[in-house]
Design a protein around this motif. Structure first.
Motif, PDB file in Angstrom:
ATOM      1  N   SER A 163     -55.995  26.585 -43.163  1.00  0.00           N
ATOM      2  CA  SER A 163     -54.956  26.775 -44.044  1.00  0.00           C
ATOM      3  C   SER A 163     -54.220  28.230 -44.282  1.00  0.00           C
ATOM      4  O   SER A 163     -53.302  28.522 -43.787  1.00  0.00           O
ATOM      5  CB  SER A 163     -55.178  26.042 -45.552  1.00  0.00           C
ATOM      6  N   ASN A 164     -55.301  29.482 -44.148  1.00  0.00           N
ATOM      7  CA  ASN A 164     -55.688  30.658 -43.851  1.00  0.00           C
ATOM      8  C   ASN A 164     -54.460  31.299 -42.926  1.00  0.00           C
ATOM      9  O   ASN A 164     -53.374  32.203 -43.058  1.00  0.00           O
ATOM     10  CB  ASN A 164     -56.349  30.971 -44.450  1.00  0.00           C
ATOM     11  N   LEU A 165     -54.882  30.198 -42.006  1.00  0.00           N
ATOM     12  CA  LEU A 165     -54.301  30.803 -40.296  1.00  0.00           C
ATOM     13  C   LEU A 165     -52.525  30.563 -40.131  1.00  0.00           C
ATOM     14  O   LEU A 165     -51.846  31.094 -40.669  1.00  0.00           O
ATOM     15  CB  LEU A 165     -55.023  30.449 -39.487  1.00  0.00           C
ATOM     16  N   ILE A 166     -52.724  29.473 -41.469  1.00  0.00           N
ATOM     17  CA  ILE A 166     -51.069  28.844 -41.018  1.00  0.00           C
ATOM     18  C   ILE A 166     -50.805  29.304 -41.565  1.00  0.00           C
ATOM     19  O   ILE A 166     -49.450  29.587 -41.472  1.00  0.00           O
ATOM     20  CB  ILE A 166     -51.261  27.303 -40.708  1.00  0.00           C
ATOM     21  N   LYS A 186     -45.840  32.889 -43.158  1.00  0.00           N
ATOM     22  CA  LYS A 186     -45.402  34.155 -43.642  1.00  0.00           C
ATOM     23  C   LYS A 186     -44.952  35.252 -42.830  1.00  0.00           C
ATOM     24  O   LYS A 186     -43.677  36.405 -44.178  1.00  0.00           O
ATOM     25  CB  LYS A 186     -46.855  34.863 -44.315  1.00  0.00           C
ATOM     26  N   TYR A 187     -45.156  35.516 -41.597  1.00  0.00           N
ATOM     27  CA  TYR A 187     -45.274  36.786 -41.022  1.00  0.00           C
ATOM     28  C   TYR A 187     -43.884  36.203 -39.432  1.00  0.00           C
ATOM     29  O   TYR A 187     -44.243  36.880 -38.599  1.00  0.00           O
ATOM     30  CB  TYR A 187     -45.797  38.100 -40.421  1.00  0.00           C
ATOM     31  N   SER A 188     -43.650  35.208 -39.742  1.00  0.00           N
ATOM     32  CA  SER A 188     -42.829  33.814 -38.477  1.00  0.00           C
ATOM     33  C   SER A 188     -42.011  33.417 -39.144  1.00  0.00           C
ATOM     34  O   SER A 188     -41.904  32.808 -39.644  1.00  0.00           O
ATOM     35  CB  SER A 188     -43.707  34.325 -37.162  1.00  0.00           C
ATOM     36  N   ASP A 189     -40.419  33.668 -38.827  1.00  0.00           N
ATOM     37  CA  ASP A 189     -39.230  32.956 -38.980  1.00  0.00           C
ATOM     38  C   ASP A 189     -39.101  31.393 -37.488  1.00  0.00           C
ATOM     39  O   ASP A 189     -38.312  30.671 -37.928  1.00  0.00           O
ATOM     40  CB  ASP A 189     -38.456  32.681 -38.960  1.00  0.00           C
ATOM     41  N   ASP A 190     -39.882  31.365 -36.705  1.00  0.00           N
ATOM     42  CA  ASP A 190     -39.945  30.326 -35.402  1.00  0.00           C
ATOM     43  C   ASP A 190     -41.313  29.540 -35.292  1.00  0.00           C
ATOM     44  O   ASP A 190     -41.926  29.918 -36.713  1.00  0.00           O
ATOM     45  CB  ASP A 190     -39.736  31.106 -34.179  1.00  0.00           C
ATOM     46  N   THR A 191     -40.777  28.511 -34.686  1.00  0.00           N
ATOM     47  CA  THR A 191     -42.454  28.014 -33.781  1.00  0.00           C
ATOM     48  C   THR A 191     -43.993  28.661 -34.295  1.00  0.00           C
ATOM     49  O   THR A 191     -44.153  29.196 -33.955  1.00  0.00           O
ATOM     50  CB  THR A 191     -42.030  27.343 -33.308  1.00  0.00           C
ATOM     51  N   ILE A 192     -44.878  27.993 -35.303  1.00  0.00           N
ATOM     52  CA  ILE A 192     -45.758  27.659 -35.210  1.00  0.00           C
ATOM     53  C   ILE A 192     -46.998  26.598 -34.576  1.00  0.00           C
ATOM     54  O   ILE A 192     -46.222  25.777 -34.752  1.00  0.00           O
ATOM     55  CB  ILE A 192     -46.380  27.952 -36.327  1.00  0.00           C
ATOM     56  N   SER A 193     -47.596  27.423 -33.309  1.00  0.00           N
ATOM     57  CA  SER A 193     -48.306  26.960 -33.054  1.00  0.00           C
ATOM     58  C   SER A 193     -49.792  26.660 -32.916  1.00  0.00           C
ATOM     59  O   SER A 193     -50.353  27.235 -32.757  1.00  0.00           O
ATOM     60  CB  SER A 193     -48.170  26.758 -30.837  1.00  0.00           C
ATOM     61  N   LEU A 194     -50.550  25.334 -32.698  1.00  0.00           N
ATOM     62  CA  LEU A 194     -51.946  24.841 -32.838  1.00  0.00           C
ATOM     63  C   LEU A 194     -52.285  24.168 -31.971  1.00  0.00           C
ATOM     64  O   LEU A 194     -51.885  23.165 -31.365  1.00  0.00           O
ATOM     65  CB  LEU A 194     -52.829  24.575 -34.532  1.00  0.00           C
ATOM     66  N   HIS A 226     -56.696  28.111 -31.056  1.00  0.00           N
ATOM     67  CA  HIS A 226     -55.683  29.379 -31.454  1.00  0.00           C
ATOM     68  C   HIS A 226     -54.563  29.535 -32.721  1.00  0.00           C
ATOM     69  O   HIS A 226     -54.652  27.636 -32.530  1.00  0.00           O
ATOM     70  CB  HIS A 226     -55.276  29.447 -29.619  1.00  0.00           C
ATOM     71  N   VAL A 227     -54.264  29.610 -33.107  1.00  0.00           N
ATOM     72  CA  VAL A 227     -52.984  29.641 -33.864  1.00  0.00           C
ATOM     73  C   VAL A 227     -51.935  31.066 -33.891  1.00  0.00           C
ATOM     74  O   VAL A 227     -52.189  31.904 -33.294  1.00  0.00           O
ATOM     75  CB  VAL A 227     -53.121  29.819 -35.590  1.00  0.00           C
ATOM     76  N   LYS A 228     -50.963  30.587 -32.554  1.00  0.00           N
ATOM     77  CA  LYS A 228     -49.804  31.727 -32.746  1.00  0.00           C
ATOM     78  C   LYS A 228     -49.049  31.802 -33.667  1.00  0.00           C
ATOM     79  O   LYS A 228     -48.229  30.348 -33.374  1.00  0.00           O
ATOM     80  CB  LYS A 228     -49.452  31.178 -31.396  1.00  0.00           C
ATOM     81  N   LEU A 261     -46.618  43.959 -31.328  1.00  0.00           N
ATOM     82  CA  LEU A 261     -45.365  44.125 -32.159  1.00  0.00           C
ATOM     83  C   LEU A 261     -44.029  43.174 -31.422  1.00  0.00           C
ATOM     84  O   LEU A 261     -43.167  44.236 -30.127  1.00  0.00           O
ATOM     85  CB  LEU A 261     -44.818  45.609 -32.673  1.00  0.00           C
ATOM     86  N   GLY A 262     -43.065  42.635 -32.392  1.00  0.00           N
ATOM     87  CA  GLY A 262     -42.114  42.225 -31.567  1.00  0.00           C
ATOM     88  C   GLY A 262     -42.154  41.048 -31.354  1.00  0.00           C
ATOM     89  O   GLY A 262     -40.964  40.289 -30.425  1.00  0.00           O
ATOM     90  N   VAL A 263     -43.218  40.046 -30.142  1.00  0.00           N
ATOM     91  CA  VAL A 263     -43.320  39.317 -29.778  1.00  0.00           C
ATOM     92  C   VAL A 263     -43.786  38.460 -30.448  1.00  0.00           C
ATOM     93  O   VAL A 263     -43.821  36.962 -30.614  1.00  0.00           O
ATOM     94  CB  VAL A 263     -44.344  39.898 -28.774  1.00  0.00           C
ATOM     95  N   GLY A 264     -45.307  38.699 -31.872  1.00  0.00           N
ATOM     96  CA  GLY A 264     -45.714  37.444 -32.131  1.00  0.00           C
ATOM     97  C   GLY A 264     -47.874  37.809 -32.128  1.00  0.00           C
ATOM     98  O   GLY A 264     -47.922  38.514 -31.732  1.00  0.00           O
ATOM     99  N   SER A 265     -48.114  36.954 -32.753  1.00  0.00           N
ATOM    100  CA  SER A 265     -49.651  37.161 -32.557  1.00  0.00           C
ATOM    101  C   SER A 265     -50.411  36.297 -32.646  1.00  0.00           C
ATOM    102  O   SER A 265     -50.166  35.221 -32.705  1.00  0.00           O
ATOM    103  CB  SER A 265     -50.140  37.284 -34.684  1.00  0.00           C
ATOM    104  N   ASP A 266     -52.023  36.205 -31.917  1.00  0.00           N
ATOM    105  CA  ASP A 266     -52.406  35.287 -32.018  1.00  0.00           C
ATOM    106  C   ASP A 266     -53.861  34.923 -32.337  1.00  0.00           C
ATOM    107  O   ASP A 266     -54.502  36.077 -32.251  1.00  0.00           O
ATOM    108  CB  ASP A 266     -52.533  34.670 -30.214  1.00  0.00           C
ATOM    109  N   PHE A 267     -54.385  34.555 -33.505  1.00  0.00           N
ATOM    110  CA  PHE A 267     -55.495  34.586 -33.894  1.00  0.00           C
ATOM    111  C   PHE A 267     -56.541  33.089 -33.876  1.00  0.00           C
ATOM    112  O   PHE A 267     -55.984  31.799 -33.424  1.00  0.00           O
ATOM    113  CB  PHE A 267     -55.078  34.017 -35.837  1.00  0.00           C
ATOM    114  N   SER A 268     -57.417  33.334 -32.597  1.00  0.00           N
ATOM    115  CA  SER A 268     -58.030  31.856 -33.019  1.00  0.00           C
ATOM    116  C   SER A 268     -60.316  32.718 -32.967  1.00  0.00           C
ATOM    117  O   SER A 268     -60.321  34.142 -33.295  1.00  0.00           O
ATOM    118  CB  SER A 268     -57.649  32.236 -30.891  1.00  0.00           C
TER     119      SER A 268
END
Length: 466
Positions: A369-372, A377-385, A393-395, A449-456
């Protein structure tokens, strides 16, 4: 310094005097022992020769006197009962029985009996050597004696020489002690000067000493001490700065918490006051306002729960309730819950049909829940699991994270300066890190920066014992 100087000189004088006396005693004993051994050996040699010649002598008293005149050695012949048969120095008729003399008694047990004693008759100290032998089928004792007072004369002569030598050495030593103490005073002055520098917190000392190993070691110890004190001073400054930073962060956190609580509380108070002021409002408005009140109350409850849970983790008061469950079902349920709350956002799950793990199900729900939530919060585009090679991976395709902030964002209350505070209070990723650590895994972050993040993180094995 003067007292030290005087003390050194006095100590040096006392040392030389003690050395002089010790050398005198040692030399006396050494000369005496050496001469005694020499004289004893000399007398034994004479006795061995005499015992072979005596059976051929007719007049033993005359022979004794001739022997004394030739060798300056006293000659005494004693029979088995202790009576004197012949003596070179005295009339045998006037002499006492010699059977119990020390050297006679010793000669009965060993080849040669020896003793030394002062002779009242001669007024000097004599060395006696006696030997028991047989002559004409009778037992006799042949005793020779020699004056050993010459040893003392030799000693006094040597002592005089030693006194002159050590007297000269003493004078030279006093002068050397003066020069030595002067040098020591200079070295101590340098040490005191550097200690004063250290006391004044001037740690760049340049002390150096090659005068002696002791002062060289002291100089090195002072340098090490100065280096340690300088290091501690730096650590103290860093600690003070850290305390100030923590104090500032706490102040910021309190301000942020106050702000975040203030907004939902203000909304609750506003909607509740509106309902109280207009009791006849239509049912749709009442339901919508009550929904807003419940929503803001839930926000406050969530913030309090996160803060409480974080504190429990930090204090070690939390114990995981582990069980085997399907993490894919948890991921799909949590993703669906966020889709319902955020119908305009696209959350994609690229997951296998099932994937069992052994962990605390509730804690894993909080992690996901926290990762999603963080990604939304910091992305307006698609979130993928996705799950790839046992790693979840939560990208997102959001603004990304600065490289220098990646290691900090999992710290409690930390938030990037470029973003405002929200109802997470900077605890979301801190909670994730605590929970994953409890499950023997850790959060990995890759971001541009400007590309996105991958939390895993690597999923706990179904066979692991936590």
């Amino acid at each position: 310094m003067l007292m030290l100087h005087q003390h050194i000189i006095r100590s040096f004088i006392a040392l030389f005097i003690a050395t002089l006396l010790l050398c005198g005693i040692v030399s006396y004993v050494a000369i005496q022992n050496d001469n005694m051994e020499h004289y004893q050996s000399r007398l034994e040699s004479h006795i061995q020769i005499l015992v072979r010649e005596l059976p051929e002598m007719d007049d033993l008293n005359a022979f004794a006197k001739r022997f004394k005149e030739a060798t300056q050695i006293r000659f005494t012949l004693i029979d088995a009962k202790g009576a004197v048969i012949a003596d070179s120095d005295h009339d045998k008729e006037t002499m006492d029985n010699h059977l119990h003399r020390e050297e006679i008694l010793k000669s009965e047990k060993m080849p040669f009996g020896t003793s030394s004693r002062f002779s009242d008759t001669l007024g000097s100290t004599l060395l006696y050597v006696a030997h028991r032998f047989s002559m004409h089928d009778q037992t006799y004792f042949l005793r020779l004696a020699i004056n050993i007072d010459t040893i003392m004369h030799n000693f006094y002569a040597l002592w005089t020489k030693l006194t002159l030598i050590f007297g000269s050495a003493l004078l030279a030593g006093l002068y050397g002690a003066y020069l030595f103490s002067k040098k020591i005073r200079q070295e101590i002055d340098k040490i005191v000067e550097n200690l004063q520098q250290i006391a004044d917190k001037e740690y760049r000392i340049t002390i150096s000493s090659h005068f002696s190993l002791e002062f060289f070691e002291i100089a090195n110890y002072l340098k090490k001490l100065a280096a340690k004190l300088e290091k501690r001073a730096k650590q103290k400054r860093k600690y003070t700065a850290k305390i100030k930073l923590i104090s500032q962060q706490r102040s910021d956190v309190i301000s942020a918490i106050s702000h975040e609580f203030k907004n939902p509380i203000a909304s609750i108070v506003g909607y509740a006051q509106t309902l109280l002021d207009d009791p006849n409002a239509n049912m749709q408005i009442k339901e919508r306002f009550l929904g807003k009140i419940a929503q803001n109350a839930q926000k406050i409850s969530t913030m309090i729960d996160r803060l409480t849970l974080t504190t429990k983790f930090e204090n070690g008061d939390f114990t995981a309730q582990n069980s085997t469950f399907d993490i894919v079902k948890v991921l799909n349920d949590v993703a669906q819950s966020f889709r319902e709350k955020n119908p305009s956002r696209n959350i994609v799950c690229a997951l296998p049909e099932t994937y069992s793990i052994y962990a605390d199900r509730t804690m894993m729900e909080i992690v996901v829940s926290n990762l999603i939530d963080n990604a939304l919060k910091y992305s307006d585009d698609t979130i993928s699991l996705s799950i790839e090679e046992d790693v979840l991976h939560v990208k997102d395709q959001g603004i990304g994270i600065k490289e220098e902030e990646i290691e900090k964002i999992t710290h409690k209350f930390y938030r990037s300066n470029s973003h405002s505070w929200d109802n997470s209070m900077g605890l979301g990723l801190a909670l994730v890190s605590y929970i994953l650590k409890l499950h023997n895994t850790s959060l990995e972050i890759q971001s541009s920066l400007g590309v996105g993040s991958d939390f895993s993180f690597k999923l706990p094995s179904n066979n692991s014992v936590l």
